[in-house]
Design a protein around this motif. Sequence first.
Motif, PDB file in Angstrom:
ATOM      1  N   ARG A 139      14.234  30.782 -22.960  1.00  0.00           N
ATOM      2  CA  ARG A 139      14.483  31.304 -21.610  1.00  0.00           C
ATOM      3  C   ARG A 139      14.019  30.299 -20.555  1.00  0.00           C
ATOM      4  N   PHE A 178      18.344  38.934 -31.779  1.00  0.00           N
ATOM      5  CA  PHE A 178      17.927  37.536 -31.662  1.00  0.00           C
ATOM      6  C   PHE A 178      18.530  36.674 -32.782  1.00  0.00           C
ATOM      7  N   GLU A 179      19.162  35.570 -32.365  1.00  0.00           N
ATOM      8  CA  GLU A 179      19.794  34.587 -33.241  1.00  0.00           C
ATOM      9  C   GLU A 179      21.027  35.132 -33.967  1.00  0.00           C
ATOM     10  N   LYS A 224       9.842  32.218 -29.439  1.00  0.00           N
ATOM     11  CA  LYS A 224      11.047  31.395 -29.380  1.00  0.00           C
ATOM     12  C   LYS A 224      11.940  31.785 -28.208  1.00  0.00           C
ATOM     13  N   SER A 225      12.028  33.089 -27.940  1.00  0.00           N
ATOM     14  CA  SER A 225      12.838  33.551 -26.818  1.00  0.00           C
ATOM     15  C   SER A 225      12.264  33.071 -25.488  1.00  0.00           C
ATOM     16  N   THR A 282      22.508  32.763 -24.514  1.00  0.00           N
ATOM     17  CA  THR A 282      22.751  32.227 -25.847  1.00  0.00           C
ATOM     18  C   THR A 282      22.387  30.755 -25.883  1.00  0.00           C
ATOM     19  N   VAL A 320      19.617  34.380 -27.646  1.00  0.00           N
ATOM     20  CA  VAL A 320      18.222  33.939 -27.548  1.00  0.00           C
ATOM     21  C   VAL A 320      17.430  34.756 -26.532  1.00  0.00           C
ATOM     22  N   TYR A 321      18.120  35.584 -25.749  1.00  0.00           N
ATOM     23  CA  TYR A 321      17.407  36.406 -24.759  1.00  0.00           C
ATOM     24  C   TYR A 321      18.274  37.594 -24.369  1.00  0.00           C
ATOM     25  N   VAL A 366      10.049  36.059 -32.476  1.00  0.00           N
ATOM     26  CA  VAL A 366      11.104  36.251 -31.486  1.00  0.00           C
ATOM     27  C   VAL A 366      10.557  36.078 -30.072  1.00  0.00           C
ATOM     28  N   ASP A 399      16.307  43.561 -28.640  1.00  0.00           N
ATOM     29  CA  ASP A 399      16.267  42.101 -28.596  1.00  0.00           C
ATOM     30  C   ASP A 399      15.815  41.498 -29.924  1.00  0.00           C
ATOM     31  N   VAL A 400      14.880  42.157 -30.601  1.00  0.00           N
ATOM     32  CA  VAL A 400      14.396  41.622 -31.879  1.00  0.00           C
ATOM     33  C   VAL A 400      15.507  41.603 -32.918  1.00  0.00           C
ATOM     34  N   ARG A 410      24.441  31.730 -30.214  1.00  0.00           N
ATOM     35  CA  ARG A 410      23.518  32.707 -30.797  1.00  0.00           C
ATOM     36  C   ARG A 410      22.632  33.295 -29.705  1.00  0.00           C
TER      37      ARG A 410
END
Length: 306
Positions: A121, A174-175, A116-117, A149, A156-157, A113, A170-171, A154
Amino acid sequence: MTESILIFEDESITSLYLRTLLTDWGYSVLAVLDEAEKAADLIEANAPDLVLMDIRLKGKMDGVDAAQLIHERFGTPVVFLSAHNDDSTRRRIEASHAYGHVIKPFEERDLYVAVKSALYRRKIESALEPETGGISPKLPQLGDAVVATDAEGRIVYMNEVAEELTGWQDVDAFENEATDVINLNEAENGRMIAHPVSSVLHGAEETDHPRDSFMTSRSGSQQPTTHRVKPVRDGVGELVGAVVTVSRRREFPLDNVPISEDTAIDALTGLVPPELLTEFLSDAMAVARNRQTMVAVFHINVDGLS
């Protein structure tokens, strides 16, 4: 195009594990180094999309100093991976403009996470640069609670204030679909509005000013808010995603909105109950952490009310 990552890690077993994980997730690992003295030269030559950085490294430069240099010269996002999590270290990490901090020993999901985040971002911030005169905006500073998103809606942050307001970490968020995380109702009549993220991503025009609303958190609690949703497009006009900014309204409307007994306004003073002070302070301190500012609290005694 495959996104590339440069790793600074002084433990050989961890280095091998990181390389294997990132490669399995589809990233290109440019190099793994155990000291940061050549970080600037490597980044200038290879232009990685992300730097994964330990704090304690061999050589004279530690990871935080290297991250600050990387931010100032290149703007490349840095995610820290370290066992150090004391207050002093956290303050240094925040000052280095890091995009994430994963604590060792780490869970694979946490690292996935964070990486990818951070990449997404940075993609969104880069897409917003033309609107800010070429100055790269920082998502955490765009508003109180900030959620971003992808083009499919979805998550993403999320910044810390958004976590507190929505009740989602956030975890966990996420998605997930934004429609599952951000629950808004119109302030005027309490009806559920067409989800603002879905509306923006499906071609509706951006609202030029924040709209009054109520947000329902994951636990079911409801807060008076204002929100704005902005579509994000890259240099060729392709939709990248959306940015949602939400702020808590500091006063409750007296008309048209039912207020529960838990949040009833005091009939004598017209003020919200003192039980909300903790929530308000929590929001204010989270905003201050994101913006690296301070919070002031004024205490006033009022006597003779009758």
